[in-house]
Design an enzyme around this catalytic site. Sequence first.
Site, short mmCIF file in Angstrom:
data_model
loop_
_atom_site.label_atom_id
_atom_site.label_comp_id
_atom_site.label_asym_id
_atom_site.label_seq_id
_atom_site.Cartn_x
_atom_site.Cartn_y
_atom_site.Cartn_z
N GLU A 167 -28.75 -17.45 -7.65
CA GLU A 167 -27.93 -17.94 -8.75
C GLU A 167 -28.76 -18.05 -10.02
O GLU A 167 -29.99 -18.14 -9.96
CB GLU A 167 -27.36 -19.33 -8.43
CG GLU A 167 -26.35 -19.37 -7.32
CD GLU A 167 -25.81 -20.77 -7.10
OE1 GLU A 167 -26.39 -21.71 -7.68
OE2 GLU A 167 -24.82 -20.93 -6.38
N TYR A 181 -20.81 -22.99 0.53
CA TYR A 181 -21.42 -23.26 -0.78
C TYR A 181 -22.25 -22.06 -1.24
O TYR A 181 -22.18 -21.64 -2.41
CB TYR A 181 -22.29 -24.51 -0.69
CG TYR A 181 -23.03 -24.85 -1.96
CD1 TYR A 181 -22.38 -25.45 -3.04
CD2 TYR A 181 -24.39 -24.55 -2.10
CE1 TYR A 181 -23.06 -25.75 -4.21
CE2 TYR A 181 -25.08 -24.85 -3.26
CZ TYR A 181 -24.41 -25.45 -4.32
OH TYR A 181 -25.07 -25.75 -5.47
N ASP A 193 -20.83 -17.79 -5.05
CA ASP A 193 -21.14 -16.90 -6.17
C ASP A 193 -21.22 -15.43 -5.76
O ASP A 193 -21.30 -14.56 -6.62
CB ASP A 193 -22.45 -17.31 -6.84
CG ASP A 193 -22.26 -18.57 -7.69
OD1 ASP A 193 -21.15 -18.75 -8.20
OD2 ASP A 193 -23.22 -19.35 -7.82
N GLU A 226 20.54 18.64 19.79
CA GLU A 226 19.77 19.33 20.83
C GLU A 226 19.50 20.76 20.39
O GLU A 226 20.40 21.46 19.92
CB GLU A 226 20.53 19.32 22.16
CG GLU A 226 19.78 20.00 23.29
CD GLU A 226 20.47 19.83 24.63
OE1 GLU A 226 20.57 20.82 25.38
OE2 GLU A 226 20.91 18.68 24.92
N GLY A 227 18.25 21.18 20.52
CA GLY A 227 17.90 22.54 20.14
C GLY A 227 16.48 22.87 20.52
O GLY A 227 15.67 21.98 20.81
N ASP A 228 16.18 24.15 20.52
CA ASP A 228 14.84 24.59 20.89
C ASP A 228 13.80 24.09 19.89
O ASP A 228 14.13 23.68 18.76
CB ASP A 228 14.79 26.12 20.94
CG ASP A 228 15.55 26.68 22.13
OD1 ASP A 228 15.64 25.97 23.15
OD2 ASP A 228 16.07 27.81 22.03
N THR A 240 13.08 24.76 15.43
CA THR A 240 14.36 25.06 14.77
C THR A 240 14.52 24.27 13.48
O THR A 240 15.51 24.44 12.78
CB THR A 240 15.54 24.75 15.71
OG1 THR A 240 15.41 23.42 16.21
CG2 THR A 240 15.59 25.74 16.86
N GLY A 241 13.58 23.38 13.19
CA GLY A 241 13.63 22.62 11.94
C GLY A 241 14.35 21.30 12.03
O GLY A 241 14.53 20.61 11.02
#
Length: 356
Positions: free
Chosen positions: A49, A103, A107, A221-223, A226-227
């Site tokens: 300090e 204490y 700082d 449901e899809g392969d 497929t997005g």
Amino acid sequence: MPPPKKFRVQAKNYFLTYPQCSLTKDEALSQLQNLETPVNKKFIKICRELHENGEPHLHVLIQFEGKYQCTNNRFFDLVSPTRSAHFHPNIQGAKSSSDVKSYIDKDGDTAEWGEFQIDGRSARGGQQTANDSYAKALNAGDVQSALNILKEEQPKDYVLQNHNIRSNLERIFAKAPEPWVPRFPLSSFTAVPEEMQEWADDYFGSGSAARPDRPLSLIVEGDSRTGKTMWARALGPHNYLSGHLDFNGRVYSNEVEYNVIDDVAPHYLKLKHWKELLGAQKDWQSNCKYGKPVQIKGGIPAIVLCNPGEGSSYKEYLDKEENTGLRNWTLKNAIFITLTAPLYQEGTQAGQEEGH
């Protein structure tokens, strides 16, 4: 005339103050570490300090494995490495190691060695009120900082109630999941089946006030590739539940518009929350993770994504004789879509990069 009182301090925790000490905290730490004592040192923390006049001084906490008796008031003197100067400290036994550490920490310009030793007799280790400690923990900002405070200030609770404390703090400090940013805009998906698009338009095309109290869910449901996942995740703010259900506040939010349930086996969902999720039920509880029940706001639809085949297909699963009742319920609460082609056209960005 009585003889002068001999210097003697016997304590496990020492608080040293070096006034007008030009040493860096690291130089002081190195010298204190190298002091030879009959009792092992466990922890040293130093704070540097500056007085209002700009002169530096050091505060030091030293913790020993057991009580160390010091009878030489010059024992903790430090030496300047660059000039002929000694720095003599004020030496005290520290009744509350935690108070001294707090204490010293105030700082921030500190250095330390070893591991701080919790002192059950300190004001912060048992006598301090639980309310003070827990209020401080709540203001800590994160789970680990809060745990460190309770470990130091409420060690009994920390040991006996650690699991509950950690669980509660994780829930309190849980941050809302980061919004998912779709890789492709909805405009990339130009081959969405009409019934599937109508479902999306009906739900997302109206404000929350105009939506039905329990909207229909969607089972697609899809392969693979497929997005379907990218399309479902591009519709708006959502929870993404993949492979299993997890309602932990770190990954699940009650402030989204829908849930995406991806590659979750139908027999698993039946054992857990089939009707709650697909039926857009409101205000229900889950304890899938064997912890304390989690309150789910609900009232939002689910988009279930699955592949064809035994164990994956929701249609095949519901067509089994033992699931007749569940099938009849699901037909009233969800729309089934079977994809026969990708949701995007070859050559689009989505078509080139879609990976699911």
